[in-house]
Design a protein around this motif. Structure first.
Motif, PDB file in Angstrom:
ATOM      1  N   LEU A   1      -5.481   0.754  -5.308  1.00  0.00           N
ATOM      2  CA  LEU A   1      -6.429  -0.559  -5.108  1.00  0.00           C
ATOM      3  C   LEU A   1      -7.800  -0.087  -4.462  1.00  0.00           C
ATOM      4  N   LYS A   2      -7.514   0.892  -3.720  1.00  0.00           N
ATOM      5  CA  LYS A   2      -9.017   1.721  -2.843  1.00  0.00           C
ATOM      6  C   LYS A   2      -9.916   1.913  -3.987  1.00  0.00           C
ATOM      7  N   ALA A   3      -9.124   2.905  -4.702  1.00  0.00           N
ATOM      8  CA  ALA A   3     -10.091   3.527  -5.672  1.00  0.00           C
ATOM      9  C   ALA A   3     -10.796   2.310  -6.805  1.00  0.00           C
ATOM     10  N   PHE A   4     -10.068   1.452  -6.998  1.00  0.00           N
ATOM     11  CA  PHE A   4     -10.429   0.153  -7.935  1.00  0.00           C
ATOM     12  C   PHE A   4     -11.579  -0.188  -7.316  1.00  0.00           C
TER      13      PHE A   4
ATOM     14  N   GLY B   1      -1.567   1.453  -2.577  1.00  0.00           N
ATOM     15  CA  GLY B   1      -2.867   1.572  -1.681  1.00  0.00           C
ATOM     16  C   GLY B   1      -3.868   2.301  -2.273  1.00  0.00           C
ATOM     17  N   GLY B   2      -3.744   3.672  -2.659  1.00  0.00           N
ATOM     18  CA  GLY B   2      -4.777   4.400  -3.326  1.00  0.00           C
ATOM     19  C   GLY B   2      -5.415   3.905  -4.539  1.00  0.00           C
TER      20      GLY B   2
ATOM     21  N   PRO C   1       0.656  -1.339  -0.020  1.00  0.00           N
ATOM     22  CA  PRO C   1       0.054  -0.078  -0.157  1.00  0.00           C
ATOM     23  C   PRO C   1       0.663   1.314   0.090  1.00  0.00           C
ATOM     24  N   ASP C   2       1.972   1.278   0.590  1.00  0.00           N
ATOM     25  CA  ASP C   2       2.832   2.417   0.700  1.00  0.00           C
ATOM     26  C   ASP C   2       3.926   2.411  -0.361  1.00  0.00           C
TER      27      ASP C   2
ATOM     28  N   LEU D   1       1.068   8.173 -10.498  1.00  0.00           N
ATOM     29  CA  LEU D   1       2.099   9.482 -10.384  1.00  0.00           C
ATOM     30  C   LEU D   1       2.402  10.071  -8.889  1.00  0.00           C
ATOM     31  N   GLU D   2       1.093   9.953  -8.056  1.00  0.00           N
ATOM     32  CA  GLU D   2       0.884  10.361  -6.883  1.00  0.00           C
ATOM     33  C   GLU D   2       1.983   9.512  -6.046  1.00  0.00           C
ATOM     34  N   GLY D   3       2.472   8.415  -6.386  1.00  0.00           N
ATOM     35  CA  GLY D   3       3.446   7.684  -5.692  1.00  0.00           C
ATOM     36  C   GLY D   3       4.923   7.774  -5.921  1.00  0.00           C
TER      37      GLY D   3
END
Length: 379
Positions: A76-79, A73-74, A67-68, A320-322
């Motif tokens: 998977l959560k969004a999907f 993490g983001g 997730p990090d 990209l946020e990662g």
């Protein structure tokens, strides 16, 4: 760790997925069988049909999507929230070979993986063994030819560039090149991430050093010689660099992927670590990971819907946020669909200069030279 009450689950051991469902043997629905043979969303009947079939299957099995890391993490959560699909994410390992082994060992089982995120060379080998499905996401044409399989079995979805990270509070003047790392003021301060004969980050650090010292993607020896000199001078320490060793001051200078260093900088800011990160001015290298669908995926429609999501504008912007470089970055910049705020946080030199990346044949050749010479050079 992401907290999502119903749909996002992290299976923390390899065996944990086994309790989620039984072994294979049940009859596959006509919809799932259709998507198993589909090579594109159009071929399978369109996006609405894909979503309907995926929701009927209900689950996505993945491994090693921490997730990090790269904002998985983001992603998977969004999907999960967008499509109301449960995610079973086995985070006991993220090693590419472990993912390949899981696919081989779980043939025909409901606990097998739907999707693989591996180093490109592992994807090439897996495709040659017939383990990967041919499936072209709708945005496949946006991905450069050298970043995807011509047979549609894998696509580069994210990558990074080898960089130098430095604790600006602990080091008077941070180095910005491989040449500067040899200076006596950096004695006992420089570390790399892992053994280059067994790990991707260490291996690519040696490749980058080779390019900075007159070598090429066909000649890694100058990089081996460089690290031998760095070690002989006492500048290279044997400790494997991690965020924790940065925080304690044990390894104030690191040669590592830019996206990991940028994440560490964020994570350690509250601890008083002021990390300076630069792309080496005298040479570096880039590397990308490959996204692929398991040919034997227990949830073939979900696997393809996930692949579509990963390569959509939404998915690529979440990665990209990662701090990673999305595979479709150039096309998204041109189309005006890139998240400009997230893009602004990447290192300018990494985005503007685009370091070279070796082919799989070049990797294989350099790996053999490294395996034969690294231990003798470093001692």
């Amino acid at each position: 760790m992401i907290k999502h009450t119903r749909k996002l689950t992290a299976a923390l051991a390899v065996g944990a997925l086994a309790v989620l469902s039984g072994c294979g043997g049940s009859t596959e629905s006509a919809e799932s069988a259709n998507w198993r043979s589909a090579t594109s969303v159009e071929d399978g009947g369109g996006m609405d049909a894909l979503i309907e079939a995926a929701q009927a299957e209900g689950s996505l099995n993945v491994m090693g999507l921490y997730p990090d890391w790269a904002n998985y993490g983001g992603l998977l959560k969004a999907f999960s929230e967008k499509y109301d699909i449960e995610v079973n994410n086995d985070t006991s390992t993220g090693a590419s070979q472990d993912l390949i082994n899981a696919v081989k060992n779980r043939q025909g089982q409901e606990t097998s993986l739907d999707y693989l995120d591996t180093g490109e060379s592992f994807a090439v080998d897996a495709a040659a063994e017939g383990l990967l499905a041919e499936y072209y996401p709708a945005t496949a044409d946006d991905i450069p030819e050298n970043m995807k399989s011509p047979e549609g079995t894998w696509f580069n979805h994210l990558g990074g560039t080898m960089a130098i990270g430095c604790d600006a509070e602990a080091v008077k003047e941070c180095p910005t090149s491989f040449e500067e790392l040899l200076e006596p003021e950096y004695k006992g301060k420089v570390a790399m991430r892992g053994n280059p004969t067994t790990g991707e980050a260490g291996f690519m650090a040696v490749v980058a050093a080779s390019l900075a010292n007159g070598g090429s993607l066909d000649d890694i020896q100058p990089g081996i010689d460089y690290f031998a000199e760095l070690s002989d001078k006492g500048n290279l320490v044997p400790t494997e660099v991690e965020a924790g060793t940065f925080e304690t001051g044990e390894t104030p200078i690191a040669i590592n992927w830019d996206y990991l260093l940028l994440q560490w900088a964020d994570d350690l800011a509250d601890s008083g670590v002021d990390m300076s990160i630069s792309i080496p001015s005298d040479g570096t290298v880039a590397s990308y990971y490959a996204a692929s669908v398991n040919d034997d995926a227990p949830h073939p429609a979900v696997a393809r819907l996930w692949q579509e999501f990963v390569f959509s504008d939404e998915g690529q912007n979440l990665l990209l946020e990662g701090y990673v470089m999305p595979g479709r970055l150039d096309a998204m910049v041109e189309a005006g669909t890139v998240d400009e705020d997230a893009l602004s946080k990447l290192l300018d030199d990494a985005v503007d200069q685009r370091a070279p990346q070796p082919t799989n044949d070049q990797r294989d050749a350099m790996s053999k030279v490294l395996a034969d010479n690294w231990a003798k050079a470093i001692g």
